[in-house]
Design an enzyme around this catalytic site. Structure first.
Site, PDB file in Angstrom:
ATOM      1  N   CYS A  79       0.827  -1.211   0.000  1.00 24.84           N
ATOM      2  CA  CYS A  79       0.000   0.000   0.000  1.00 24.84           C
ATOM      3  C   CYS A  79       0.867   1.268   0.000  1.00 24.84           C
ATOM      4  O   CYS A  79       1.491   1.552  -1.019  1.00 24.84           O
ATOM      5  CB  CYS A  79      -0.996  -0.067   1.156  1.00 24.84           C
ATOM      6  SG  CYS A  79      -2.456   0.944   0.848  1.00 24.84           S
TER       7      CYS A  79
ATOM      8  N   HIS B 129      -3.365  -5.822   2.209  1.00 25.45           N
ATOM      9  CA  HIS B 129      -3.065  -6.030   3.625  1.00 25.45           C
ATOM     10  C   HIS B 129      -3.677  -7.391   4.005  1.00 25.45           C
ATOM     11  O   HIS B 129      -4.211  -8.101   3.173  1.00 25.45           O
ATOM     12  CB  HIS B 129      -3.720  -4.948   4.489  1.00 25.45           C
ATOM     13  CG  HIS B 129      -3.299  -3.563   4.170  1.00 25.45           C
ATOM     14  ND1 HIS B 129      -2.137  -2.998   4.636  1.00 25.45           N
ATOM     15  CD2 HIS B 129      -3.897  -2.593   3.443  1.00 25.45           C
ATOM     16  CE1 HIS B 129      -2.046  -1.749   4.228  1.00 25.45           C
ATOM     17  NE2 HIS B 129      -3.093  -1.472   3.487  1.00 25.45           N
TER      18      HIS B 129
HETATM   19  N1  GLN Z   1      -1.922   6.857   2.134  1.00 27.03           N
HETATM   20  C1  GLN Z   1      -2.059   5.943   1.031  1.00 27.03           C
HETATM   21  C2  GLN Z   1      -3.416   6.050   0.352  1.00 27.03           C
HETATM   22  O1  GLN Z   1      -4.418   6.351   0.978  1.00 27.03           O
HETATM   23  C3  GLN Z   1      -1.797   4.519   1.483  1.00 27.03           C
HETATM   24  C4  GLN Z   1      -2.809   3.997   2.496  1.00 27.03           C
HETATM   25  C5  GLN Z   1      -2.395   2.686   3.118  1.00 27.03           C
HETATM   26  O2  GLN Z   1      -1.218   2.375   3.184  1.00 27.03           O
HETATM   27  N2  GLN Z   1      -3.342   1.929   3.626  1.00 27.03           N
HETATM   28  O3  GLN Z   1      -3.515   5.794  -0.832  1.00 27.03           O
END
Ligand code: GLN
Length: 240
Positions: free
Chosen positions: A94, A191
């Protein structure tokens, strides 16, 4: 492997470790040790230098602010670039995936990424939250991806990377493809943690890191049962 033990680094647990992504470290270490490999795990906080010669580097997800700070510190540190150039494995999830690309958006501002993967991330029309599933690139020899996603960004892949998977549920990069890989660098929006939900992906990283192509099989009955229950639930939800 660089030394007699497999060295796995968890990058910036103080910034990038949402949704249990540290589980990726635990799964890799466990699956290596069950095969008799000595393992050394290192958790490197964002005020510390990264080692330049570890075998596997893991980066997790994060909110926008920690993501931007993490990217700046990794750029200033430089050792992840050195390690990747020497053939270390890098696995980003992510925020940790987005920052491996050329640029990403956080809190409405565009930030430079590490340019380790040919991809760029923008803001999407809505937040992508929910189950993520896909058919993984057959060249990787890994069964269907199972995961959970929660991100605002969308990712455009350049010609220098291959998509990790074709999306069958959820959004991933853009609703069509999910994640990316090149050489021994791999990123995903998944995740779960990703390597707990996809043990074959953990073994792929172990094969890349050790050069051992045939790892002894492990008893994955529980994993397989949970994966098939999850797969059935995601498929049923997609039909509603
Ligand atoms: N901040 C990033 C987004 O919203 C990654 C979010 C995350 O790692 N869950 O795209």
């Amino acid at each position: 492997m660089s030394t007699e033990s497999l060295r796995i680094v968890w990058i910036y647990p103080d910034l990038l470790s949402t949704y249990g992504d540290r589980g990726n470290l635990l799964i890799l270490a466990r699956r290596a040790r069950l095969r008799g490999m000595p393992v050394e795990t290192l958790e490197v906080r964002s005020d510390q230098r990264l080692p330049a010669t570890a075998d596997i580097y893991l980066i997790g997800g994060g909110e926008d602010g920690p993501q931007a700070l993490g990217a700046q510190r990794l750029l200033a540190d430089g050792n992840l670039h050195r390690a990747a150039a020497q053939g270390s494995v890098v696995f980003g999830v992510c925020a940790g995936y987005q920052l491996l690309g050329t640029s990403f958006f956080a809190k409405g501002t565009q930030y430079a990424g590490l340019e380790l993967l040919d991809l760029a991330s923008d803001r999407g029309p809505s937040r992508a939250v929910g189950e993520l599933a896909g058919e993984i690139d057959p060249r990787l020899g890994v069964p269907a991806l199972s995961g959970f996603e929660n991100h605002g960004g969308r990712t455009r892949l350049g010609a220098g990377v291959s998509p990790l998977a074709r999306v069958t549920a959820g959004v991933g990069n853009d609703g069509q493809t999910e994640g990316a890989w090149r050489g021994k660098l791999l990123g995903t929006y998944s995740h779960g943690p990703a390597l707990a939900r996809n043990p074959a992906l953990a073994d792929l990283l172990l094969r890349w890191a050790t050069g051992v192509h045939q790892l002894p099989p492990l008893d994955d009955r529980w994993h397989d049962q949970l994966r098939s229950e999850r797969h059935a639930a995601v498929t049923a939800a997609a039909r509603v």
